[in-house]
Design a protein around this motif. Structure first.
Motif, PDB file in Angstrom:
ATOM      1  N   ILE A 235      -4.730 -27.144  30.247  1.00  9.24           N
ATOM      2  CA  ILE A 235      -4.632 -25.679  30.161  1.00  9.24           C
ATOM      3  C   ILE A 235      -4.761 -25.207  28.723  1.00  9.24           C
ATOM      4  O   ILE A 235      -5.427 -24.230  28.421  1.00  9.24           O
ATOM      5  N   ASN A 236      -4.164 -26.017  27.857  1.00 11.48           N
ATOM      6  CA  ASN A 236      -4.093 -25.533  26.482  1.00 11.48           C
ATOM      7  C   ASN A 236      -4.427 -26.632  25.479  1.00 11.48           C
ATOM      8  O   ASN A 236      -3.549 -27.107  24.756  1.00 11.48           O
ATOM      9  N   PRO A 237      -5.693 -27.067  25.453  1.00 12.84           N
ATOM     10  CA  PRO A 237      -6.035 -28.132  24.520  1.00 12.84           C
ATOM     11  C   PRO A 237      -5.923 -27.689  23.076  1.00 12.84           C
ATOM     12  O   PRO A 237      -6.264 -26.556  22.762  1.00 12.84           O
ATOM     13  N   LYS A 238      -5.421 -28.602  22.251  1.00 14.93           N
ATOM     14  CA  LYS A 238      -5.209 -28.212  20.860  1.00 14.93           C
ATOM     15  C   LYS A 238      -6.462 -28.418  20.039  1.00 14.93           C
ATOM     16  O   LYS A 238      -6.719 -27.715  19.076  1.00 14.93           O
ATOM     17  N   ASN A 239      -7.242 -29.416  20.443  1.00 13.05           N
ATOM     18  CA  ASN A 239      -8.419 -29.744  19.648  1.00 13.05           C
ATOM     19  C   ASN A 239      -9.657 -29.101  20.252  1.00 13.05           C
ATOM     20  O   ASN A 239      -9.825 -29.061  21.475  1.00 13.05           O
ATOM     21  N   ILE A 240     -10.535 -28.628  19.409  1.00 16.96           N
ATOM     22  CA  ILE A 240     -11.732 -27.940  19.892  1.00 16.96           C
ATOM     23  C   ILE A 240     -12.637 -28.877  20.682  1.00 16.96           C
ATOM     24  O   ILE A 240     -13.270 -28.494  21.664  1.00 16.96           O
ATOM     25  N   LYS A 241     -12.681 -30.175  20.285  1.00 15.08           N
ATOM     26  CA  LYS A 241     -13.516 -31.144  21.006  1.00 15.08           C
ATOM     27  C   LYS A 241     -13.000 -31.330  22.432  1.00 15.08           C
ATOM     28  O   LYS A 241     -13.778 -31.406  23.379  1.00 15.08           O
ATOM     29  N   THR A 242     -11.664 -31.414  22.541  1.00 12.84           N
ATOM     30  CA  THR A 242     -11.083 -31.556  23.867  1.00 12.84           C
ATOM     31  C   THR A 242     -11.452 -30.352  24.718  1.00 12.84           C
ATOM     32  O   THR A 242     -11.855 -30.471  25.872  1.00 12.84           O
TER      33      THR A 242
END
Lengths: 251, 402
Positions: A235-242
């Motif tokens: 829901i809330n990935p911290k990394n832009i790649k993720t």
């Protein structure tokens, strides 16, 4: 809570090229952890560290600490057979042996010295029941495992892994070669097995990771990009790649 | 225009391919027909050489004798006509060379012109006499009876225990010792070659590093290229004296020597084919076994060998096939005694060795010559059976892991 598997700054090299870079993840008992990432990101390689399947490949160099149930498994005197009894594995494609259904499940027991027929029967039945396959095969245990459908074969492989009573089960894309119904059965099974085993599963299927896992780790080009509780990571990935990966921008 | 040329060209190529395959097939069929035509000719002939006859007293009730009976009579194992269905009368052998003992030179005549009369006279005076004479002496003025000889038949051919095709008066054509000799030598070869070959192929496929494998494999394939006469020479110089010393035998040329030489010759076949079979075991299957806590050995004998079982069987049978048909090396080291072997330490003679050794001295078109072709037919049938078995075994539904 004590971790059942820990990895600390693990690097793995195939000859010159580095396949894993400084990976540190710890796994809690009785959880399902999904390893996701695009092809070639090192997630299968990482999974195969835990039962030392990478040993089969020439020219592999590993640094860092990996422990299973508190023991470093990359010591010189590590008993690999013992380790592989503790850490079962299910492979991408169903790979039953050219033997009967019964002998497939009994294989792990037999190679570990169990030959008493009544014990074997009991454990085979128990494992097949755990793998939700017993009702389908109980009348044809003597038949060749190759007569089963792909999904049944894969559950047979799970039963085979369960028969030696491991504490950890590694699954390397266990449903990628199966149809949706068989996949659903496997996922259901994973959910049920969680109460007794620790499961680490590699998957390409993000929905599957979302459905079955408690924790998820995202790998990219040999690096661990992000790890966390599955729901949060999705829901809330911290990394832009993720974020790019789980929203389907690449992968 | 170009299109036309192109299609003509294609037709031409097609025709050439068709022609070459037809020629090949025809050649093979012709060879087989030739082999069997000559071989079957054996069973149309009497075991007595053309131009010779067996004669007896005209009142002798015996009309026909088999090759085996003739041999026993002339070896004096049968001494009474009763044994061969005649009267109770002892058999008197008459040899034409001794005719001078019974008749004077003048009675015989200067140019043997009265010889028929002498022979008639002798057989008439000796009711138990049997004589082996040239047919031309049984012409005008001959009063005795000419015996017919039973034609060679197939069951006798296979079951008789004596192979002596140049024997006088009747050729002894029993191929049982030759068939048994062939089987003994081949069986011994497999007994030696199979464990060795299997061990080597397992070592190459599963245990050694690719580096050593890359050295070993061409070396073993090189073994297949050595001419068999060289193996025979090696066997004759090294193995035969070795066996003679080791077992303290009068001669070292034994079935065992043949088996050892053949084993060495069959090894490349067995090793290469079974190694290929072992290497077809899917990696996934090996990994599954190892992941269940099996060690390398358990994986090899519980998974890899059963998985490649049909390939290993095919390799073995092809190895036997090579052993059965091998001629030169065996001819050189087995001693070539056409007797039924009772142990590996006795000389034996195989079918191919017999053909190679005797064909040169057998008169073309004669019984001996045809009998050798019949031997060839037997060999052909054995090897064809082996090939059929290989085909069956290797086509047997292989367990396919998806």
């Amino acid at each position: 809570m004590e971790y059942i598997i820990t990895t600390d700054k693990v690097n793995l090299f195939y000859g010159e090229s580095q396949a894993l870079k400084d990976i540190s993840i710890d796994f809690l008992p009785n959880t399902v952890t999904a390893l996701i990432g695009p092809s070639g990101c090192g997630k299968s390689t990482y999974l195969r560290l835990f039962n030392r399947m990478n040993d089969l490949i020439d020219n592999v160099k590993i640094t860092g600490d990996i422990t299973v149930e508190g023991e470093n498994i990359y010591q010189k005197d590590t008993n690999i057979v013992e380790l592989r009894r503790k850490v079962g594995m299910v492979f991408q494609k169903p790979n039953p042996f050219p033997k009967s259904i019964f002998e497939n499940v009994a294989y792990g027991l037999r190679v570990n010295g169990v030959n008493d027929m009544s014990t074997l029967k009991e454990k085979v039945e128990f494992s097949l029941k755990q793998a939700a396959l017993w009702d389908e095969v109980k009348d044809k245990l003597k038949k060749s495992a190759f007569e089963l459908s792909g999904g049944q074969q894969q559950r047979l492989c799970i039963a085979r892994a369960l028969a030696i009573e491991p504490s950890i089960i590694l699954m390397d894309e266990p449903a990628s070669a199966l149809d949706p119904i068989s996949t659903a059965k496997i996922e259901e099974l994973i959910y049920e097995l969680k109460s007794k085993y620790t499961i680490v599963i590699v998957t390409h299927n993000l929905q599957q990771a979302g459905r079955v896992s408690d924790y998820t780790a995202f790998f990219y080009l040999g690096e661990l990009i992000e790890k966390g509780v599955t729901k949060e990571l999705f829901i809330n990935p911290k990394n832009i790649k993720t974020q790019n990966y789980i929203t389907g921008r690449f992968g | 225009m170009i299109k036309f040329l192109k299609s003509t060209f294609e037709k031409l190529i097609e025709g050439t391919l068709f022609l070459s395959s037809t020629i090949t097939t025809l050649a093979i069929v012709l060879i087989i027909i030739f082999l069997f035509k000559e071989g079957i000719g054996t069973f149309n002939q009497t075991p007595i050489e053309d131009g010779f006859s067996l004669v007896v007293n005209k009142n002798n009730p015996v009309n026909e004798l088999t090759a085996n009976e003739i041999k026993n009579i002339f070896d004096q194992n049968i001494t009474n006509w009763k044994t061969v269905g005649g009267k109770n009368d002892s058999i008197t052998l008459f040899n034409i060379d001794n005719i001078g003992e019974f008749y004077s030179d003048s009675a015989i005549g200067e140019n043997f012109e009265f010889l028929p009369q002498c022979i008639s006279d002798y057989t008439e005076n000796n009711p138990g006499a049997i004589a082996f004479v040239t047919t031309r002496y049984t012409g005008k003025g001959f009063t005795g009876k000419i015996l017919t000889t039973t034609k060679v038949n197939i069951s006798q051919f296979i079951s008789q225990k004596e192979w002596f095709p140049t024997a006088q008066p009747a050729a002894q054509l029993g191929v049982l010792p030759l068939i048994l000799g062939t089987l003994w030598v081949s069986f011994g070869a497999i007994l030696i070659a199979l464990p060795l070959g299997l061990a080597t192929s397992i070592y190459m496929a599963e245990i050694t590093s690719p580096k050593i494998r890359n050295i070993l494999k061409p070396l073993i394939e090189l073994l297949a290229g050595i001419p068999s006469v060289v193996y025979g020479f090696f066997g004759l110089v090294i193995i035969v004296p070795g066996i003679q010393k080791l077992f303290d035998l009068p001669v070292g040329e034994t079935a065992l020597a043949g088996s050892i030489v053949l084993a060495i010759m069959a090894l490349p076949t067995i090793i290469t084919i079974s190694e290929d079979a072992l290497r077809t075991t899917p990696k996934a299957m090996k990994e599954a076994s190892l992941a269940l806590g099996a060690n390398k050995w358990q994986t090899i004998y519980r998974v890899i060998i059963p998985y490649s079982g049909s390939g290993i069987t095919a390799a073995t049978i092809l190895g036997i096939g090579r052993a059965i048909g091998e001629t030169m090396a065996v001819l050189m080291v087995t001693g070539n005694a056409a007797v039924i072997p009772h142990s590996f330490l006795e000389p034996v003679r195989t079918i191919p060795a017999t053909i190679a050794a005797e064909l040169g001295e057998a008169p073309q078109g004669g019984l001996h010559y045809k009998a050798l072709f019949a031997l060839g037919c037997i060999l052909f049938i054995i090897t064809m059976a082996i090939n059929l078995i290989v085909g069956y075994v290797s086509s047997k539904k292989k367990y396919n892991a998806r």
